[in-house]
Design a protein around this motif. Structure first.
Motif, PDB file in Angstrom:
ATOM      1  N   LEU A   1     -36.686 -26.569  32.186  1.00  0.00           N
ATOM      2  CA  LEU A   1     -36.166 -26.525  30.823  1.00  0.00           C
ATOM      3  C   LEU A   1     -34.656 -26.709  30.835  1.00  0.00           C
ATOM      4  N   ILE A   2     -34.183 -27.682  30.062  1.00  0.00           N
ATOM      5  CA  ILE A   2     -32.748 -27.881  29.841  1.00  0.00           C
ATOM      6  C   ILE A   2     -32.455 -27.529  28.393  1.00  0.00           C
ATOM      7  N   SER A   3     -31.532 -26.599  28.207  1.00  0.00           N
ATOM      8  CA  SER A   3     -31.148 -26.179  26.866  1.00  0.00           C
ATOM      9  C   SER A   3     -29.653 -26.413  26.676  1.00  0.00           C
TER      10      SER A   3
ATOM     11  N   ARG B   1     -29.123 -26.240  18.683  1.00  0.00           N
ATOM     12  CA  ARG B   1     -29.564 -26.065  20.073  1.00  0.00           C
ATOM     13  C   ARG B   1     -30.864 -26.831  20.281  1.00  0.00           C
ATOM     14  N   PHE B   2     -30.906 -27.540  21.406  1.00  0.00           N
ATOM     15  CA  PHE B   2     -32.113 -28.290  21.751  1.00  0.00           C
ATOM     16  C   PHE B   2     -32.752 -27.694  23.005  1.00  0.00           C
ATOM     17  N   TYR B   3     -34.035 -27.931  23.131  1.00  0.00           N
ATOM     18  CA  TYR B   3     -34.797 -27.487  24.298  1.00  0.00           C
ATOM     19  C   TYR B   3     -35.602 -28.688  24.812  1.00  0.00           C
ATOM     20  N   LEU B   4     -35.236 -29.144  26.007  1.00  0.00           N
ATOM     21  CA  LEU B   4     -35.881 -30.310  26.602  1.00  0.00           C
ATOM     22  C   LEU B   4     -36.723 -29.851  27.789  1.00  0.00           C
TER      23      LEU B   4
ATOM     24  N   LYS C   1     -40.968 -34.442  28.959  1.00  0.00           N
ATOM     25  CA  LYS C   1     -42.305 -34.411  28.359  1.00  0.00           C
ATOM     26  C   LYS C   1     -42.281 -34.018  26.892  1.00  0.00           C
ATOM     27  N   SER C   2     -41.326 -33.157  26.483  1.00  0.00           N
ATOM     28  CA  SER C   2     -41.252 -32.767  25.076  1.00  0.00           C
ATOM     29  C   SER C   2     -39.848 -32.289  24.756  1.00  0.00           C
ATOM     30  N   LEU C   3     -39.538 -32.289  23.448  1.00  0.00           N
ATOM     31  CA  LEU C   3     -38.204 -31.924  22.982  1.00  0.00           C
ATOM     32  C   LEU C   3     -38.332 -31.119  21.700  1.00  0.00           C
ATOM     33  N   SER C   4     -37.535 -30.060  21.616  1.00  0.00           N
ATOM     34  CA  SER C   4     -37.519 -29.238  20.413  1.00  0.00           C
ATOM     35  C   SER C   4     -36.080 -29.052  19.948  1.00  0.00           C
ATOM     36  N   VAL C   5     -35.801 -29.452  18.692  1.00  0.00           N
ATOM     37  CA  VAL C   5     -34.468 -29.291  18.106  1.00  0.00           C
ATOM     38  C   VAL C   5     -34.642 -28.705  16.707  1.00  0.00           C
TER      39      VAL C   5
ATOM     40  N   GLN D   1     -32.449 -40.193  22.867  1.00  0.00           N
ATOM     41  CA  GLN D   1     -31.164 -39.904  22.223  1.00  0.00           C
ATOM     42  C   GLN D   1     -30.499 -38.678  22.845  1.00  0.00           C
ATOM     43  N   VAL D   2     -31.283 -37.644  23.126  1.00  0.00           N
ATOM     44  CA  VAL D   2     -30.740 -36.443  23.750  1.00  0.00           C
ATOM     45  C   VAL D   2     -30.299 -36.743  25.190  1.00  0.00           C
ATOM     46  N   LEU D   3     -31.069 -37.539  25.898  1.00  0.00           N
ATOM     47  CA  LEU D   3     -30.696 -37.887  27.274  1.00  0.00           C
ATOM     48  C   LEU D   3     -29.413 -38.717  27.300  1.00  0.00           C
ATOM     49  N   ARG D   4     -29.221 -39.578  26.323  1.00  0.00           N
ATOM     50  CA  ARG D   4     -27.958 -40.334  26.236  1.00  0.00           C
ATOM     51  C   ARG D   4     -26.788 -39.387  26.026  1.00  0.00           C
ATOM     52  N   MET D   5     -26.997 -38.360  25.228  1.00  0.00           N
ATOM     53  CA  MET D   5     -25.950 -37.382  24.973  1.00  0.00           C
ATOM     54  C   MET D   5     -25.619 -36.622  26.267  1.00  0.00           C
TER      55      MET D   5
END
Length: 220
Positions: free
Chosen positions: A105-107, A118-121, A138-142, A151-155
């Motif tokens: 988990l990356i937050s 805050r995002f949770y990847l 596998k999933s993303l929660s924002v 988009q989050v990975l680019r950030m």
């Protein structure tokens, strides 16, 4: 024909012969020079591969140490590493957190119109053939927003303090932990052997890297 006319005629012919010789020599020089330039361009290496190979660590032979760990221990080590990384970046708050549960988990936080979100990847870790680790998103929660993973990975990839051994690939939705570029110290490197988060089994091998130059010297 008098002597003067003969001399002038010979002089003209001699000048014509010399002119053709000069033209031939110039043409031959140009052709040879052009051929040399083409051959040089064809045989010239765009990159010095010998130097690039020497820069990469060569992990051969038996490992110095086999390391078996668990998620709780890895989480503590990663938290300390990220804290030190943020201090070097001179930031008061830690932007990202990395935690191993039954998945990775990356937050982190980012600003949207002045409001922090805050995002949770969530990612699945895989051990690659070269001993590096691939994290597959596998999933993303924002919150209530539906943002694409790319988009989050680019950030994340644009983070200035992101270490060079962490390779973010937004299009492939993966993050590669290049352990072969992460030197612990004194030429020591890690290779991942096994990552099973469900069974809480994490194994690494500790190697002493040898460059191709040092290998050659030892053989001599």
């Amino acid at each position: 024909m008098n002597n003067k006319s003969k001399e002038s005629l010979l002089k003209i012919k001699w000048q014509e012969i010399n002119g053709w010789k000069v033209a031939f020599i110039l043409l031959a020089t140009i052709l040879i020079g052009a051929s040399l330039v083409v051959m040089t361009r064809l045989t010239q290496e765009r990159e010095n591969f010998s130097e690039l190979i020497e820069q990469q660590p060569v992990l051969t032979g038996e490992p110095l140490l086999a390391i078996r760990s668990q998620k709780a221990q890895i989480n503590k080590i990663v938290a300390i590493y990220l804290e030190d990384l943020q201090k070097e970046a001179k930031k008061e708050e830690q932007n990202y957190q990395f935690v191993l549960k039954n998945e990775a988990l990356i937050s982190g936080e980012f600003d949207l119109l002045g409001f922090p979100l805050r995002f949770y990847l969530y990612l699945d870790p895989f051990v690659m053939d070269d001993g590096n680790v691939q994290l597959k998103a596998k999933s993303l929660s924002v919150g209530a927003l539906n943002l694409p993973i790319t988009q989050v990975l680019r950030m994340i990839a644009k983070t200035p303090e992101l270490p060079k051994w962490i390779e973010v690939k937004p299009k492939e939705e993966t993050i590669v932990l290049r352990l072969d570029q992460f030197e612990i110290g004194n030429g020591l490197y890690l290779k991942a052997e096994k990552i099973n988060l469900v069974e809480d089994e994490i194994e690494f091998s500790l190697y002493l890297a040898e460059t191709s130059t040092s290998t050659k010297k030892s053989e001599e």
